[in-house]
Design an enzyme around this catalytic site. Structure first.
Site, PDB file in Angstrom:
ATOM      1  N   TYR A  49     -44.928  60.999 -19.481  1.00 42.92           N
ATOM      2  CA  TYR A  49     -46.132  61.125 -20.302  1.00 42.92           C
ATOM      3  C   TYR A  49     -46.132  62.462 -21.036  1.00 42.92           C
ATOM      4  O   TYR A  49     -46.447  63.512 -20.464  1.00 42.92           O
ATOM      5  CB  TYR A  49     -47.385  60.990 -19.449  1.00 42.92           C
ATOM      6  CG  TYR A  49     -47.412  59.758 -18.572  1.00 42.92           C
ATOM      7  CD1 TYR A  49     -46.823  58.564 -18.983  1.00 42.92           C
ATOM      8  CD2 TYR A  49     -48.016  59.777 -17.322  1.00 42.92           C
ATOM      9  CE1 TYR A  49     -46.840  57.434 -18.177  1.00 42.92           C
ATOM     10  CE2 TYR A  49     -48.050  58.656 -16.510  1.00 42.92           C
ATOM     11  CZ  TYR A  49     -47.446  57.498 -16.941  1.00 42.92           C
ATOM     12  OH  TYR A  49     -47.462  56.380 -16.134  1.00 42.92           O
ATOM     13  N   HIS A 126     -39.850  55.064 -11.558  1.00 47.79           N
ATOM     14  CA  HIS A 126     -40.623  54.652 -12.727  1.00 47.79           C
ATOM     15  C   HIS A 126     -39.827  53.699 -13.619  1.00 47.79           C
ATOM     16  O   HIS A 126     -38.758  54.058 -14.136  1.00 47.79           O
ATOM     17  CB  HIS A 126     -41.005  55.899 -13.532  1.00 47.79           C
ATOM     18  CG  HIS A 126     -42.127  55.702 -14.494  1.00 47.79           C
ATOM     19  ND1 HIS A 126     -42.543  56.683 -15.360  1.00 47.79           N
ATOM     20  CD2 HIS A 126     -42.960  54.648 -14.716  1.00 47.79           C
ATOM     21  CE1 HIS A 126     -43.569  56.248 -16.075  1.00 47.79           C
ATOM     22  NE2 HIS A 126     -43.826  55.010 -15.704  1.00 47.79           N
TER      23      HIS A 126
END
Length: 312
Positions: A49, A126
């Site tokens: 992010y 992830h």
């Protein structure tokens, strides 16, 4: 008929660069303060992010509160350049994946530095959807080492793909999964094989993205609405209109129904919502606390949506 209110966490992806403008610093501070005042203590981020920008900014916010008072997670394996522009959050050109042992250890070390902490309560592999063998051979054993050292409290997977979670959970010793968007009014794929396995193995499930990126909160006709990060097609909009019509007939806002549905499955231990303005967060918590009338799930079953509790 309403499921017991389950705990809520917050995801901080919007502190990084996305395909929308990042949240300004003063607004982020107000959102975090409001969330803390509302009792939220579960926070999630990732090096993806903003290429570390979210972790860096969240770390600054967390300096104002005691470390022992909250549960913090980050992720390993999927990355982008710092503050890079984002065209497609789900499959952005320029993102890269590395699930090797060395990259995993370096990633956790960098995350700890950006977050200003000496430990992660949870570390997720992830988006290893195309790299399950690499995650099993590299990232997960490395995280298990860090767990044994006390640097990481629990390990698991974060993904938008139920099959990825299932493949890892069948072959590795996992503590918790962050399942994004795969048990909602629009997609129940996690309930077929994954959730039963989690219940049998004692794997906690954090259900993220209960609104499927927004359409189950805004409704189908909002000009900026998204389904799984993209502009929804006509079929998806029509499907949501049908769901919304049933909800209205039972006096339930679509957003409330979406939250209760995702929270109701016995495998789901927590909802993880996106960062939003204080009034939006309060609205979500109020919706979770409000009852859902008898008959709603049965009426939605007529649209092919199974009961969220797994009952017939």
């Amino acid at each position: 008929m309403s499921a017991a209110v389950k705990p809520v966490g917050l995801g901080f992806a919007l502190l990084g660069t996305t395909n929308t403008a990042p949240i300004p610093e003063d607004a982020a501070e107000a959102m975090f303060a409001a969330a803390w005042d509302m009792g939220l203590r579960r926070f999630d981020t990732a090096p993806l992010y903003g290429g570390g920008l979210s972790e860096q900014r969240l770390g600054r916010l967390l300096r104002t509160v005691p470390r022992a008072a909250y549960v913090l997670s980050s992720k390993v394996g999927r990355y982008r350049d710092f503050a890079a522009a984002v065209d497609n959050p789900r499959d952005n050109p320029g993102d890269w994946h590395d699930y090797s042992r060395d990259a995993t250890l370096r990633s956790v070390e960098a995350s700890l530095k950006r977050l200003g902490t000496d430990r992660l309560d949870i570390a997720f592999v992830h988006d290893c959807d195309a790299d399950v063998p690499a995650a099993l051979d590299g990232a997960l054993p490395a995280l298990a080492e860090l767990k044994a050292q006390g640097v990481v409290g629990a390990i698991g997977c974060g993904s938008n793909v139920a099959a990825t979670h299932l493949a890892l959970a069948q072959r590795a010793d996992l503590d918790v999964l962050m399942v994004a968007g795969r048990f909602t009014l629009l997609d129940q794929s996690a309930a077929q094989a994954l959730f039963p396995l989690c219940l049998s193995r004692g794997i906690a499930v954090e259900l993220a993205a209960p609104f499927n990126s927004g359409i189950l909160a805004t409704g189908p006709d909002h000009p900026a609405t998204r389904f799984d990060y993209q502009t929804p097609d006509d079929d998806t909009r029509a499907r949501v209109r049908a769901i919304q019509s049933v909800c209205r007939a039972h006096g339930v806002p679509l957003k409330r129904a979406a939250l209760h549905y995702s929270a109701a499955h016995p495998a789901v231990t927590r909802l993880v919502l996106g960062l939003t303005a204080p009034e939006g967060l309060r609205s979500n918590l109020d919706d979770l606390a409000a009852p859902v009338p008898p008959g709603l799930w049965g009426a939605l079953a007529d649209l092919g949506i199974p009961a969220p509790t797994g009952d017939a």
